[in-house]
Design a protein around this motif. Structure first.
Motif, mmCIF file in Angstrom:
data_model
loop_
_atom_site.group_PDB
_atom_site.id
_atom_site.type_symbol
_atom_site.label_atom_id
_atom_site.label_comp_id
_atom_site.label_asym_id
_atom_site.label_seq_id
_atom_site.Cartn_x
_atom_site.Cartn_y
_atom_site.Cartn_z
ATOM 1 N N LYS A 273 0.829 -1.208 0.000
ATOM 2 C CA LYS A 273 0.000 0.000 0.000
ATOM 3 C C LYS A 273 0.867 1.262 0.000
ATOM 4 O O LYS A 273 0.565 2.253 -0.690
ATOM 5 C CB LYS A 273 -0.926 0.008 1.203
ATOM 6 C CG LYS A 273 -1.873 1.205 1.203
ATOM 7 C CD LYS A 273 -2.869 1.134 2.348
ATOM 8 C CE LYS A 273 -3.818 2.333 2.283
ATOM 9 N NZ LYS A 273 -4.816 2.317 3.381
ATOM 10 N N ALA A 274 1.967 1.231 0.755
ATOM 11 C CA ALA A 274 2.855 2.392 0.807
ATOM 12 C C ALA A 274 3.481 2.657 -0.561
ATOM 13 O O ALA A 274 3.703 3.813 -0.943
ATOM 14 C CB ALA A 274 3.940 2.171 1.854
ATOM 15 N N TYR A 275 3.718 1.607 -1.320
ATOM 16 C CA TYR A 275 4.412 1.748 -2.609
ATOM 17 C C TYR A 275 3.451 2.089 -3.743
ATOM 18 O O TYR A 275 3.746 2.925 -4.600
ATOM 19 C CB TYR A 275 5.161 0.460 -2.918
ATOM 20 C CG TYR A 275 6.165 0.573 -4.037
ATOM 21 C CD1 TYR A 275 7.292 1.374 -3.911
ATOM 22 C CD2 TYR A 275 5.982 -0.125 -5.226
ATOM 23 C CE1 TYR A 275 8.222 1.476 -4.930
ATOM 24 C CE2 TYR A 275 6.900 -0.036 -6.251
ATOM 25 C CZ TYR A 275 8.024 0.766 -6.100
ATOM 26 O OH TYR A 275 8.937 0.879 -7.109
ATOM 27 N N TYR A 276 2.269 1.430 -3.758
ATOM 28 C CA TYR A 276 1.346 1.587 -4.878
ATOM 29 C C TYR A 276 0.117 2.436 -4.539
ATOM 30 O O TYR A 276 -0.677 2.745 -5.436
ATOM 31 C CB TYR A 276 0.885 0.216 -5.385
ATOM 32 C CG TYR A 276 1.976 -0.542 -6.111
ATOM 33 C CD1 TYR A 276 2.458 -0.102 -7.343
ATOM 34 C CD2 TYR A 276 2.529 -1.687 -5.555
ATOM 35 C CE1 TYR A 276 3.469 -0.783 -7.996
ATOM 36 C CE2 TYR A 276 3.542 -2.389 -6.211
ATOM 37 C CZ TYR A 276 4.009 -1.925 -7.432
ATOM 38 O OH TYR A 276 5.009 -2.595 -8.083
ATOM 39 N N GLY A 277 -0.071 2.791 -3.284
ATOM 40 C CA GLY A 277 -1.207 3.633 -2.920
ATOM 41 C C GLY A 277 -2.522 2.903 -2.831
ATOM 42 O O GLY A 277 -3.592 3.534 -2.779
ATOM 43 N N GLU A 278 -2.487 1.587 -2.830
ATOM 44 C CA GLU A 278 -3.694 0.790 -2.682
ATOM 45 C C GLU A 278 -3.304 -0.556 -2.087
ATOM 46 O O GLU A 278 -2.137 -0.974 -2.164
ATOM 47 C CB GLU A 278 -4.386 0.582 -4.033
ATOM 48 C CG GLU A 278 -3.556 -0.175 -5.049
ATOM 49 C CD GLU A 278 -4.246 -0.288 -6.407
ATOM 50 O OE1 GLU A 278 -5.132 0.539 -6.682
ATOM 51 O OE2 GLU A 278 -3.891 -1.204 -7.175
ATOM 52 N N THR A 279 -4.242 -1.238 -1.502
ATOM 53 C CA THR A 279 -3.954 -2.544 -0.905
ATOM 54 C C THR A 279 -3.912 -3.613 -1.994
ATOM 55 O O THR A 279 -4.463 -3.423 -3.094
ATOM 56 C CB THR A 279 -5.026 -2.919 0.130
ATOM 57 O OG1 THR A 279 -6.275 -3.117 -0.568
ATOM 58 C CG2 THR A 279 -5.176 -1.840 1.183
ATOM 59 N N GLN B 232 -7.367 -4.381 -3.121
ATOM 60 C CA GLN B 232 -7.933 -3.375 -4.024
ATOM 61 C C GLN B 232 -7.424 -3.587 -5.450
ATOM 62 O O GLN B 232 -8.173 -3.401 -6.419
ATOM 63 C CB GLN B 232 -7.572 -1.975 -3.526
ATOM 64 C CG GLN B 232 -8.341 -1.551 -2.295
ATOM 65 C CD GLN B 232 -7.839 -0.242 -1.704
ATOM 66 O OE1 GLN B 232 -6.657 0.072 -1.786
ATOM 67 N NE2 GLN B 232 -8.750 0.521 -1.114
ATOM 68 N N THR B 233 -6.183 -3.982 -5.584
ATOM 69 C CA THR B 233 -5.643 -4.285 -6.917
ATOM 70 C C THR B 233 -6.403 -5.446 -7.544
ATOM 71 O O THR B 233 -6.801 -5.392 -8.715
ATOM 72 C CB THR B 233 -4.144 -4.637 -6.821
ATOM 73 O OG1 THR B 233 -3.427 -3.517 -6.300
ATOM 74 C CG2 THR B 233 -3.575 -4.985 -8.192
#
Length: 330
Positions: free
Chosen positions: A302-308, A311-312
């Motif tokens: 989440k920190a890297y891609y902005g989503e869990t 969610q992906t």
């Protein structure tokens, strides 16, 4: 014919010999003090040369002065001479060239040429010259120059980005050139010089071979994402020091561990985007890519891609199209 001997700290010279004896005498001198080589050249111009040899046990020093001449070490020389060293040649005066493998360089005072004597090599000098050859055991050379593959010579020149570093090295040569210093002082000077030279050679090797090295890093990391990769593993794989490895990664703008995490996250994201992997659990995918804690993986993702990760996967299941894959940041 006068026999070549190597008294410690004194000069051996061809100058007092009959012209007809000089070539063989000089060859014997070099063979005894350094290694077996040949001196091809014009028989009408017998070589005039001098050599001063000092054995400091861990390193051997050979100061050579000569007029115009050529030197070569061929496969035939290597086959009959089992000695194996690494030579560090500090060019003190005169101009010439050196070659080994696919590389040929012109050199001048202030340049350093390094080569492994188990590979054919050669030098040529058009006029008067002087050099200091520091003869290293293979073990000592490997300790200081481990990054170097030894298939061709290394050149550290006054006309490269290392000019200032080379100048500093030459400024510290005096104890090696003067027999008035004690053997202990000369050995300490030689070892300090090697430490500095090892750093420069590592920088040169990494700089000259960054595309090759980085390609090896990328392939190795992708093949071993599920392993506990460390900087030591990568350094051993590349046969370079950790310090050189860190410089290689710094040039890419990323640390070793961050790069490994990024590649693991990118592999997970690619798998989560795949319609063929929808039946696999997110934890299973994370473990396959080298994460051993599902909660830790989710936080990093989440920190890297902005989503869990969920969610992906949900976006894949809810949309007819698939989002483009994001290349790992560096």
């Amino acid at each position: 014919m006068k026999k070549a001997v190597a008294p410690e700290g004194s000069w051996l010279s061809t100058s007092q010999l009959p012209l007809a004896e000089r070539h063989q005498f000089w060859r014997d001198c070099v063979n005894e003090c350094l290694i077996d080589v040949d001196f091809p050249g014009d028989a009408d111009h017998p070589i005039e040369a001098s050599l001063r040899h000092t054995d400091l046990e861990r390193v051997r020093l050979n100061q050579i002065r000569a007029q115009r001449h050529c030197v070569q070490r061929s496969q035939a020389n290597i086959a009959k001479d089992s000695r194996h060293s690494v030579f560090l040649c500090f060019m003190l005066s005169g101009y010439g060239f050196s070659y080994q493998g696919t590389r040929c360089v012109q050199h001048a005072p202030g340049d350093i040429v390094i080569y492994d004597t188990r590979m054919p090599y050669g030098h040529g000098f058009a006029g008067d010259m002087e050099m200091l050859i520091v003869d290293l055991s293979v073990e000592l050379a490997h300790h200081h120059l481990g990054a170097w593959p030894r298939k061709e010579l290394l050149y550290l020149g006054r006309d490269t980005h290392m000019a200032a570093d080379c100048k500093r090295l030459f400024g510290s040569l005096e104890p090696l050139l003067q027999v008035t210093y004690s053997q202990r002082a000369r050995l300490e000077c030689a070892l300090a010089l090697l430490k500095q030279l090892g750093t420069l050679a590592g920088r040169l090797y990494a700089s000259d071979n960054q595309p090759v090295l980085w390609g090896q890093v990328e392939r190795y990391v992708l093949q071993h994402l599920h392993d506990e990769l460390t900087a030591d593993d990568l350094a051993r794989m590349l046969n370079i020091s950790r310090r050189t490895l860190y410089r290689l990664f710094a040039a890419q703008g990323v640390s070793v561990q961050n790069y490994i995490w990024q590649q693991r996250l990118a592999r997970c994201r690619k798998t989560l985007h795949s319609p063929h992997q929808v039946n696999r659990s997110i934890s299973e995918i994370a473990f396959e890519c080298g994460f051993n804690d599902a909660a830790h993986f989710s936080r990093r993702y989440k920190a890297y891609y902005g989503e869990t990760p969920q969610q992906t996967r949900s976006a894949l299941q809810n949309k007819a199209g698939y989002p483009p894959l994001e290349p790992p940041l560096r």
